[in-house]
Design a protein around this motif. Structure first.
Motif, PDB file in Angstrom:
ATOM      1  N   ARG A 116       0.857  -1.190   0.000  1.00  0.00           N
ATOM      2  CA  ARG A 116       0.000   0.000   0.000  1.00  0.00           C
ATOM      3  C   ARG A 116       0.894   1.241   0.000  1.00  0.00           C
ATOM      4  NH1 ARG A 116      -5.433  -2.403   2.720  1.00  0.00           N
ATOM      5  NH2 ARG A 116      -5.363  -4.190   1.316  1.00  0.00           N
ATOM      6  N   LYS A 384       4.658   0.405   1.281  1.00  0.00           N
ATOM      7  CA  LYS A 384       5.022  -0.480   2.386  1.00  0.00           C
ATOM      8  C   LYS A 384       4.341  -1.797   2.103  1.00  0.00           C
ATOM      9  CE  LYS A 384       2.114   1.677   4.306  1.00  0.00           C
ATOM     10  NZ  LYS A 384       1.016   2.642   4.500  1.00  0.00           N
ATOM     11  N   ILE A 386       2.341  -4.898   3.694  1.00  0.00           N
ATOM     12  CA  ILE A 386       1.596  -5.271   4.890  1.00  0.00           C
ATOM     13  C   ILE A 386       1.240  -6.749   4.753  1.00  0.00           C
ATOM     14  CG2 ILE A 386      -0.493  -4.796   6.261  1.00  0.00           C
ATOM     15  CD1 ILE A 386      -0.597  -2.016   5.082  1.00  0.00           C
ATOM     16  N   THR A 387       1.369  -7.507   5.845  1.00  0.00           N
ATOM     17  CA  THR A 387       0.942  -8.903   5.777  1.00  0.00           C
ATOM     18  C   THR A 387      -0.439  -9.059   6.408  1.00  0.00           C
ATOM     19  OG1 THR A 387       2.212  -9.324   7.790  1.00  0.00           O
ATOM     20  CG2 THR A 387       3.235  -9.929   5.709  1.00  0.00           C
TER      21      THR A 387
ATOM     22  N   ILE B 338      -7.505  -0.545   5.302  1.00  0.00           N
ATOM     23  CA  ILE B 338      -6.359  -0.282   6.177  1.00  0.00           C
ATOM     24  C   ILE B 338      -5.173   0.166   5.313  1.00  0.00           C
ATOM     25  CG2 ILE B 338      -5.577  -2.707   6.230  1.00  0.00           C
ATOM     26  CD1 ILE B 338      -5.374  -0.212   9.163  1.00  0.00           C
ATOM     27  N   ARG B 339      -4.626   1.313   5.671  1.00  0.00           N
ATOM     28  CA  ARG B 339      -3.475   1.823   4.910  1.00  0.00           C
ATOM     29  C   ARG B 339      -2.202   1.765   5.743  1.00  0.00           C
ATOM     30  NH1 ARG B 339      -7.459   5.645   4.006  1.00  0.00           N
ATOM     31  NH2 ARG B 339      -6.359   7.075   5.393  1.00  0.00           N
ATOM     32  N   ASN B 340      -2.352   1.817   7.059  1.00  0.00           N
ATOM     33  CA  ASN B 340      -1.183   1.847   7.932  1.00  0.00           C
ATOM     34  C   ASN B 340      -1.294   0.773   9.008  1.00  0.00           C
ATOM     35  OD1 ASN B 340      -0.271   4.242   6.589  1.00  0.00           O
ATOM     36  ND2 ASN B 340      -1.684   5.444   7.827  1.00  0.00           N
ATOM     37  N   ALA B 341      -0.566  -0.319   8.800  1.00  0.00           N
ATOM     38  CA  ALA B 341      -0.509  -1.391   9.799  1.00  0.00           C
ATOM     39  C   ALA B 341       0.700  -2.248   9.470  1.00  0.00           C
ATOM     40  CB  ALA B 341      -1.780  -2.234   9.768  1.00  0.00           C
ATOM     41  N   GLY B 342       1.208  -2.938  10.468  1.00  0.00           N
ATOM     42  CA  GLY B 342       2.331  -3.838  10.227  1.00  0.00           C
ATOM     43  C   GLY B 342       1.839  -5.187   9.735  1.00  0.00           C
ATOM     44  N   SER B 343       0.967  -5.823  10.536  1.00  0.00           N
ATOM     45  CA  SER B 343       0.433  -7.123  10.166  1.00  0.00           C
ATOM     46  C   SER B 343      -1.014  -7.191  10.641  1.00  0.00           C
ATOM     47  CB  SER B 343       1.282  -8.240  10.780  1.00  0.00           C
ATOM     48  OG  SER B 343       1.010  -9.481  10.154  1.00  0.00           O
ATOM     49  N   CYS B 371       4.852   2.114  10.686  1.00  0.00           N
ATOM     50  CA  CYS B 371       4.285   1.417   9.526  1.00  0.00           C
ATOM     51  C   CYS B 371       3.616   2.391   8.554  1.00  0.00           C
ATOM     52  CB  CYS B 371       3.337   0.297   9.956  1.00  0.00           C
ATOM     53  SG  CYS B 371       1.928   0.876  10.889  1.00  0.00           S
TER      54      CYS B 371
END
Lengths: 429, 429
Positions: A116, A384, A386-387, B338-343, B371
């Motif tokens: 994203r 980035k 993302i999983t 979701i645009r900003n997250a790690g997992s 993230c």
């Protein structure tokens, strides 16, 4: 230029040493300006613009009228050239899109990875005598392809309080969201904290002088990402007797004109080639408008004679050049064997300036040996990954006991319990 | 836990504030140790190992005998679990391989991008009471798939001068090249400069305490790359009435047991769900061995009631959680938005601990809102992309004039000349 013949491997690291830069004395200035901009926003920005750029601006926002005027001032010829470069850069970076990676690692355990866009990015374009509109293309085109929502461009105003027409034209062509007349440390501080006029961003891209470089480093302490650490530009050419000495000389000089601290190295198995390139450099350098700069860079440059191509390749991988030109009959050895380089140019008709402007590859590349660990700017620089995972009842019944054992062995009982509760629930039904 | 009902958007940033960390007082210590290790190599390393880990080692190198012994000490049951996790992680990361990107941007202008492994990497695995062997898997497996040549693992010795058996077993399973008993700042300094026993590396991965975090930041000043900036671990759950309160509570607690500074947030449109989760947390927390730690983290955590899912999504994107669990009928809205997250963990049977250990995704993720700009560790973290180009005579005849115009407009005549010389040569024939 210094000729070095068949150096011992033990001496390579000394020979390939880049000039050291001391930045400690700059750090205090940078920290002070950051604090001031954080506290006082655009008021501080205006103060530093007056101090460092010598101009007082009514506003640092570039208006649509200014953009329209700038567009009318760029020659049709240059517009056409920029547009063709635009298309090549777009084509090459669009091809770098990757699709969602989906794997069912065990039955009912669905894992995937998606990329994203970084929502808000800042592009720094230096001012100075030459308007570096090519860097606008190199940063804004992949940002647009990636889908960045807010693309903020900062560039210092000149003595008349303006940004060069070519930069405004290129920024408009690339769909930059906002253009702000601000340069140096204060620009990076503004992008880091946000001010009334400058949006806060998540990642900052672009080249700059030592002040900008140190400011970008400081920005990372405040959680803002940067494209890569920066250093003086550099070029290494490997050439055997199949190379064309004037062409090689012109490539070395095109790098040398960037700055007195530019690094230029020729590696060759042929003493004749080294001598001929040296002669061609002497002839060509006199004709350059920037010959004073180029002469200083050339004075520090090295011509290294090596015994064979394998040694050449080892030495080049140890140096890890930003730009690497291959003019050799043994082309495949170098193309396949290069492990550390920013961008590679192959053959007599592939000058480095092709990649600087228009072939399609990016010119924002890791210097100073950083290509041992860093990529040049590419589409992924603006994304980035993302999983995601979704596990079915069946999936957790199989995977759960594995997780329980591992969590218990790491002494993390709450991690185990999150699985145990669910397994109990599933086993109950 | 603090319940916050329908906060104003203007207050989000205060509500979502992470605890600030002050690291300035650590920096002097880190700088001193770096200087000492740079000057005195393994002698300095031994000194700090004595001082901080309280042990004197004959050598800090782990022998093959030690590895064999460790392997014999790990239970068959745990070995099996680790091996299944290994396979899942390998499968998911191997699927992330990308192929060469090749584009002929104009006739005769061939550009391509290839990824090559970072040759030398360092993995830092913390010591302490719990042996974090899962982090060995998360870092060494993708490194091996990427083709890193030298994988150096550093982990502090315990009071008996040993590294936990599970860590040695996992490192051996993953094909780590070298294991060294060294921790803290001195480990990062060793990997940065190289010592007699510790190889110098190009990139350092892995979690650690504040000292390790500041040391990794300092390493970047010496040209060593790092995986990402680190901060306390965090988890955000969005849950509506379709969620299972005890499951949600167990996930919140599995994050809370990491440390007193862990961040735990529940966002919900349902007051009932918030109340039920709160009750379940109170029940479960008493049963945890690490309940002292968990209680401190839970005390700082937040339960946020919002009016609808769109507001929830906006708030979550502003917070940018490292771990994001979705237990909602409106699952697609959150997954797609979701645009900003790690997992991201989806559904009632996907606990966060699945991704911590065994589902296949990586658990080394950006915290602290990073993230927004950084990816979690993935295969690409161990690779650099390099661009290549080869231009034919015909290609340069078409592209050359474009480059000449752009270089001239930027005032870089030597760049132009590198093309002009070649075009003259081609036009002459």
């Amino acid at each position: 230029m210094k000729i070095i013949e068949n150096p011992n491997k033990a001496d390579w690291s000394d020979i390939l040493q880049r000039p050291t830069q001391t930045v400690n004395d700059i750090e205090n200035t940078v920290t002070q300006i950051f604090d001031d901009v954080k506290q006082n926003g655009d008021k501080a920005i205006a103060k530093y613009t007056e101090r460092f750029d010598g101009v007082t601006l009514d506003t640092n926002l570039v208006s649509s009228d200014e953009i329209e005027f700038a567009k009318s001032q760029v020659s049709a010829d240059l517009k056409d050239a920029i547009t063709i470069a635009y298309k090549n850069i777009e084509r090459f970076h669009a091809a770098q899109k990757t699709s969602k990676v989906e794997v069912e690692t065990m039955v009912g355990v669905h894992c995937w990875q998606e990329k994203r866009a970084i929502e808000k990015i800042g592009l720094y374009i230096p001012g100075g005598t030459a308007p570096l509109f090519s860097t606008v293309l190199m940063l804004a085109i992949p940002a647009k392809i990636a889908g960045c929502r807010e693309i903020v461009l900062c560039s210092p105003p000149n003595a008349s309080g303006k940004i060069a027409n070519e930069i405004l034209f290129a920024a408009d062509l690339c769909g930059v969201s906002k253009i702000i007349k601000v340069g140096g440390i204060q620009a990076i501080a503004g992008l880091t904290f946000g001010t009334e006029n400058i949006p806060q961003v998540y990642k900052i891209f672009g080249p700059g002088n030592q002040f900008v470089t140190v400011a970008k480093q400081l920005a990372t302490k405040y959680g803002v990402a940067i494209d890569m650490p920066a250093g003086p530009s550099e070029l290494l050419v490997v050439a055997d007797d199949s190379a064309n000495p004037p062409f090689v000389a012109s490539d070395l000089l095109s790098q040398a004109e960037h700055g007195a601290d530019s690094q230029v190295i020729l590696v060759s198995t042929s003493k004749t080639m080294i001598d001929d390139v040296l002669k061609a450099v002497d002839v060509q350098i006199e004709q350059l408008p920037r010959h004073d700069i180029a002469k200083k860079a050339i004075a520090n440059s090295k011509l290294i004679l090596v015994e064979n191509d394998e040694i050449a390749l080892d030495l080049i991988n140890e140096y890890a050049p930003e730009h690497f030109i291959i003019c050799s009959k043994n082309e495949d050895l170098f193309v396949n064997g290069i492990r550390n380089a920013g961008s590679v140019f192959i053959g007599n008709y592939t000058p480095e300036s092709a990649g600087d402007y228009a072939s399609g590859t990016n010119h924002t590349l890791p210097t100073n040996g950083f290509c041992k660990a860093y990529s040049g700017v590419n589409l992924d620089s603006f994304l980035k990954s993302i999983t995601f995972q979704k596990i079915t009842d069946k999936g957790l019944l199989d995977l759960g006991p594995i997780i329980e054992k591992m969590a218990a062995a790491e002494g993390l009982e709450a991690h185990k319990n999150a699985v145990t509760l669910r397994l109990n629930d599933l086993n109950k039904n």
